[in-house]
Scaffold this motif. Structure first.
Motif, short mmCIF file in Angstrom:
data_model
loop_
_atom_site.label_atom_id
_atom_site.label_comp_id
_atom_site.label_asym_id
_atom_site.label_seq_id
_atom_site.Cartn_x
_atom_site.Cartn_y
_atom_site.Cartn_z
N ILE A 156 -73.19 -44.02 85.51
CA ILE A 156 -72.43 -44.57 84.14
C ILE A 156 -73.93 -45.53 82.96
N ALA A 157 -73.72 -45.16 81.60
CA ALA A 157 -74.79 -45.75 80.82
C ALA A 157 -73.35 -46.27 79.65
N CYS A 158 -73.74 -47.82 79.67
CA CYS A 158 -72.85 -48.24 78.88
C CYS A 158 -74.04 -49.32 78.09
N MET A 159 -73.21 -49.53 76.62
CA MET A 159 -73.95 -49.90 75.77
C MET A 159 -73.15 -51.55 75.44
N ASP A 160 -74.47 -52.47 75.00
CA ASP A 160 -73.71 -53.96 74.71
C ASP A 160 -73.97 -53.86 73.04
N PHE A 161 -73.01 -54.22 72.87
CA PHE A 161 -72.93 -54.64 71.31
C PHE A 161 -73.24 -56.34 70.73
N GLY A 162 -74.06 -57.05 71.52
CA GLY A 162 -74.66 -58.21 71.88
C GLY A 162 -76.26 -57.83 71.60
#
Length: 279
Positions: free
Chosen positions: A123-129
């Motif tokens: 899994i690759a997950c982006m962080d908007f923060g």
């Protein structure tokens, strides 16, 4: 005037002894519903009253998807450099350092592998923060390496996008990540390894124009903002008024750009069922 006087004073707390409620105990949704943070967490960060999906980051998605929150992170110490010497100052490196300190993240994406309901997955997950989840060279490289991990180990790949688009401070290097990640995904397709793209709120710009829309299955959370350019730019380009909610997940689904919308509370079970069908 005795009715004006309070005879039973009850508990009287001096002003100096009163305590303010800590920040972050309650969350208010756009529709005005108020929910306790504890209840929100137990409900996969979805408001139980109106179904509003609160924006969350990689830590929360990993906790929701990986069995017992157990996973092995890939390239966890990779950081952005400043090869273009943005505006010929230290503004960009300083921004990176301050954002790392504030967010406790190294960059705008985290990649990991583990088990989801017993199934091996990367899994690759982006962080908007982290600078609006902007796509820079580190984001592209970490996604590319995560895809390589899936290729080498023949594991399905899940990309969770949440981004404002390309990172302007890296200019052309940022835009090159669109081609790099797309080329890696082509290899995944040739190897017949499933790639599922989950679009969350918001998914825009160069991310939408590359890996976010290249999944074998493109899915989204309810109400997510999905688009390339902003409404004003589109309106000025085509010279027409835009339909209401035209960049919502529901609108995008109706016009054929998504396969289905999934409630975050059902995300793990839906993904497991889909991967078992593909297997």
């Amino acid at each position: 005037m005795s009715w004006f006087k309070r005879k039973d004073k009850g508990i009287q707390t001096p002003t100096e002894a009163k305590k303010e409620a800590p920040d972050g105990l309650w969350t208010k949704t756009p529709s005005g519903k108020i929910v306790h943070t504890r209840e929100l967490k137990s409900n996969s960060y979805v408001s139980p009253e109106d179904g509003y999906h609160v924006r969350i980051g990689s830590a929360e998605y990993f906790e929701i998807l990986f069995d017992n929150n157990k996973f092995t992170e890939l390239d966890e110490n990779m950081e952005s450099a400043d090869p273009l010497k943005f505006v010929d100052t230290k503004a960009y490196p300083d921004r990176i350092k301050s954002t790392q300190k504030k967010s406790e993240l190294k960059d705008a994406v985290r990649t990991a592998y583990g088990k989801m309901n017993g199934l091996e997955i990367t899994i690759a997950c982006m962080d908007f923060g982290f600078i609006g989840g902007s796509m820079g060279s580190v984001v592209g490289e970490k996604i590319a390496r995560a895809i390589d991990h899936s290729l080498q180990n023949k594991k399905p790949f899940l990309m969770i996008s949440k981004s404002g688009g390309a990172r302007m401070m890296e200019a052309g290097l940022s835009l090159m990540q669109m081609a790099k990640t797309s080329a890696k995904l082509a290899l995944l397709s040739e190897a017949k390894i499933p790639y599922i793209s989950l679009l969350t709120d918001p998914t825009t710009g160069g991310v939408t124009a590359s890996y976010a829309m290249l999944g074998d299955f493109n899915i989204a959370e309810p109400g997510a903002l999905i688009g390339f350019a902003g409404p004003r730019v589109i309106r000025e380009t085509i010279g027409k008024d835009l339909p209401k909610g035209f960049q919502s997940a529901e609108f995008v689904l109706d016009h054929g750009f998504l396969d289905f919308i999934v409630d975050r509370r059902n995300l793990k079970s839906k993904l497991t069922t889909l991967l078992k069908m593909l297997k």
